[in-house]
Write an enzyme that holds these catalytic residues in place. Structure first.
Site, PDB file in Angstrom:
ATOM      1  N   ASN A 210      -5.192  11.051  55.325  1.00 23.49           N
ATOM      2  CA  ASN A 210      -5.420  10.213  54.138  1.00 23.49           C
ATOM      3  C   ASN A 210      -5.752  11.104  52.946  1.00 23.49           C
ATOM      4  OD1 ASN A 210      -8.411  10.601  54.008  1.00 23.49           O
ATOM      5  ND2 ASN A 210      -8.281   9.642  56.027  1.00 23.49           N
ATOM      6  N   ASP A 282      -8.840   5.518  61.478  1.00 23.83           N
ATOM      7  CA  ASP A 282      -9.233   4.467  62.420  1.00 23.83           C
ATOM      8  C   ASP A 282      -8.465   4.567  63.724  1.00 23.83           C
ATOM      9  OD1 ASP A 282     -11.170   3.148  60.872  1.00 23.83           O
ATOM     10  OD2 ASP A 282      -9.580   2.340  59.597  1.00 23.83           O
ATOM     11  N   PRO A 309     -12.885   6.774  68.170  1.00 19.93           N
ATOM     12  CA  PRO A 309     -14.309   6.433  68.282  1.00 19.93           C
ATOM     13  C   PRO A 309     -14.929   6.336  66.891  1.00 19.93           C
ATOM     14  CG  PRO A 309     -13.927   8.729  68.888  1.00 19.93           C
ATOM     15  CD  PRO A 309     -12.576   8.110  68.679  1.00 19.93           C
ATOM     16  N   LYS A 351     -22.887  -1.722  61.733  1.00 19.73           N
ATOM     17  CA  LYS A 351     -23.084  -0.372  62.288  1.00 19.73           C
ATOM     18  C   LYS A 351     -24.558  -0.102  62.557  1.00 19.73           C
ATOM     19  CE  LYS A 351     -18.849   1.440  60.387  1.00 19.73           C
ATOM     20  NZ  LYS A 351     -17.920   2.518  60.637  1.00 19.73           N
TER      21      LYS A 351
END
Ligand code: C5P
Length: 403
Positions: A210, A282, A309, A351
Site C-alpha cells: 500500500n 489485511d 494476524p 481492539k
C-alpha cells in the site's frame, strides 16, 4: 517547523579536520531557528576560517579572550551567560582533556568553565586518539560532569583509517541538539512502534502493498527518543532513515510481510507503550509461488488470500499489569473515508485499546503534514494540521500523561 526557535547556541570549533563540517552544521542549526555564535580556537583556524563562520552565522566570531574590542573584555562570561547551550563540534582529544580537567587557557575552554548552560561535545579524532586510555578517561569524566557527548561515529577517517572517532554528520548533530532540548517525559520507558506498509509476496517478483510512507511512525519514533525512551522501531519496506540512530536509544528491525511484523512485534511487546502506526495488509497470499508465475494468454491466475494476524489486537490481548497499570499502553491508528470519529472509536473498542488516533488528512500518505483526532474512552481531541514530527511530539505528551 523550526525546532530550535529562539535558542542561542555558542558553537565552538576546536582544531580537527572535521572543522570543515562546522559551517554546514551552523547553517542547519540556523535553519532550525537557532542563533549561532561561533568561537574558534587557534588550532580551529588552521582548518577553517572565521570569515566563513561569520558569513554563515551573521555574527562576529570570537577568537581570543584578549579581544580589546569587547567593552568589558569579559567575552567568556557574556557569551556563556546568554547561551542556551554550548556545542563544540569538532571537539578534539586535546580540548576534551582540557575540559575534563577544568583547564581554561583560551577563550573556548574559559567559556566552558564559566558557563551556566548545558555543554554538548561532538568528538572528532583519529581512532587511536579516541581509543587512548587518556581520551576515554576524559570522556568518562566529562559524562560524569553532565556534559553530553554526541558520538563519535565509526567509519572512514580523514587519516585513511577506519574506526571510531569520526564526527557525526551535521544533520545527526542537529537532530541530537534538537532532541537535547525536548523534555524527557519518557525517560526510562520502552516504546515499540510499527511503521510503514507491509508487502505480501505473490511470487518472487510481485506482491501486494500500500501507499504508506512510514513517515508518521518514524516521526513517533523520533519524538519518543527525544523524550528519553528506548525505542524499538519495526519497519515495513520504506526508504526512511532511522531517526536519532547515533543516540543508541533506537533499534530498528526491518520486516516485509504482516506475519513477520506480527512475530517481531510480539517478541518485543514487553514494553510500556505500543504504537501500531503501520498500515498492515489485511490479507496475505495463501501460497506465494516459488517461481515467477508465467503469463497464460489472457487468463488471470487465481490467487487465494488468507487473513493476516492482527498485531495490535494480539498485543492488546496480552496486556499485563504493573503497579496497578496495564502495559503496554496500546495506541492504534485509523484511516477512514467516512465518519472518522465513529468508526475509529468502534475500532478502539473492538481492539480493546485505550487510545486510537484518527488520520483526518486529507493528504496523509506520503505527506509531511497531517491532522489528527486522538480518541480515548473519555474524550476526543483534535490536533491541528502540522508537520508529522510536531504531531508526534504532541501525541507523545498525551500518552506520557496516561502512563
Ligand atoms: O483494523 P484496522 O486495520 O483498520 O486497524 C488499524 C490499526 O490496527 C492500526 O493501528 C494498525 O497498525 C493496526 N493493525 C495491526 N495489524 C493488522 C491490521 C491492523 O496491528 N493486521
Amino acid at each position: 517547523m523550526q525546532s530550535l526557535l529562539n535558542k542561542k547556541i555558542v558553537l565552538g570549533l576546536s582544531g580537527g579536520i572535521a572543522a570543515y563540517k562546522a559551517p554546514e552544521l551552523a547553517r542547519q542549526l540556523i535553519q532550525e531557528g537557532a542563533s549561532v555564535q561561533a568561537v574558534m580556537t587557534e588550532a580551529a583556524q588552521q582548518f577553517g576560517t572565521a570569515v566563513t563562520m561569520q558569513a554563515l552565522t551573521g555574527n562576529p566570531v570570537y577568537l581570543s579572550q584578549w579581544d580589546s574590542t569587547i567593552p568589558n573584555n569579559m567575552a567568556h562570561i557574556e557569551l556563556s551567560r546568554s547561551a542556551d547551550a554550548i556545542l563544540i563540534a569538532p571537539a578534539s582529544a586535546d580540548l576534551m582533556a582540557k575540559l575534563s580537567l577544568g583547564l581554561a587557557d583560551d577563550l573556548l575552554s574559559t567559556l566552558c568553565l564559566a558557563r551556566d548552560c548545558p555543554l554538548l561535545l561532538a568528538p572528532a579524532m583519529n581512532k587511536q586518539m579516541w581509543e587512548h586510555a587518556a581520551t576515554q578517561r576524559s570522556a568518562k569524566r566529562l559524562s560524569e560532569d553532565g556534559v553530553a557527548l554526541l558520538g563519535p561515529a565509526s567509519g572512514f577517517q580523514a587519516c585513511g583509517e577506519v574506526g571510531m572517532g569520526r564526527m557525526l554528520e551535521p544533520a545527526e548533530i542537529t537532530e541530537q541538539v534538537i532532541a537535547f532540548f525536548q523534555q524527557k517525559i519518557l525517560a526510562g520507558k520502552k516504546v515499540v512502534i510499527t511503521a510503514g506498509p507491509t508487502f505480501e509476496a505473490i511470487d518472487p517478483m510481485r506482491g501486494i502493498t500500500n501507499h504508506s510512507s512510514g513517515k508518521m511512525g518514524f516521526a513517533i519514533a523520533r519524538a519518543a527518543v527525544e523524550a528519553g525512551a528506548q525505542v524499538h522501531l519495526i519497519a515495513g519496506p520504506c526508504e526512511l532513515e532511522t531517526p536519532l540512530l547515533a543516540t543508541g536509544q533506537i533499534t530498528r528491525t526491518n520486516v516485509v510481510s504482516a506475519k513477520e511484523m506480527h512475530s517481531t512485534a510480539l517478541s518485543v511487546s514487553d514494553c510500556d507503550i505500543f504504537f501500531a502506526a503501520a498500515a498492515v495488509a489485511d490479507w496475505g497470499i495463501a501460497q506465494p509461488a516459488k517461481e515467477k508465475i508465467k503469463r497464460q494468454g489472457n487468463q488471470a491466475p487465481n490467487i487465494e488470500f488468507v487473513a493476516n494476524p492482527d498485531i495490535l489486537l494480539d498485543i492488546a490481548k496480552a496486556v499485563k499489569t504493573k503497579a496497578g497499570k496495564p502495559y503496554p499502553y496500546c495506541v492504534g491508528f485509523a484511516a477512514e473515508s467516512t465518519d472518522l470519529e465513529k468508526h475509529a472509536n468502534e475500532k478502539r473498542k473492538r481492539k480493546n485499546i485505550p487510545m486510537i488516533v484518527g488520520n483526518i488528512g486529507p493528504e496523509t500518505f506520503g505527506s509531511d503534514l497531517n491532522q489528527l483526532l486522538v480518541i480515548d474512552a473519555n474524550s476526543s481531541k483534535k490536533i491541528a494540521t502540522a508537520e508529522k514530527l510536531q504531531l508526534a511530539r504532541q501525541l507523545i505528551q498525551l500518552v506520557a500523561k496516561k502512563i
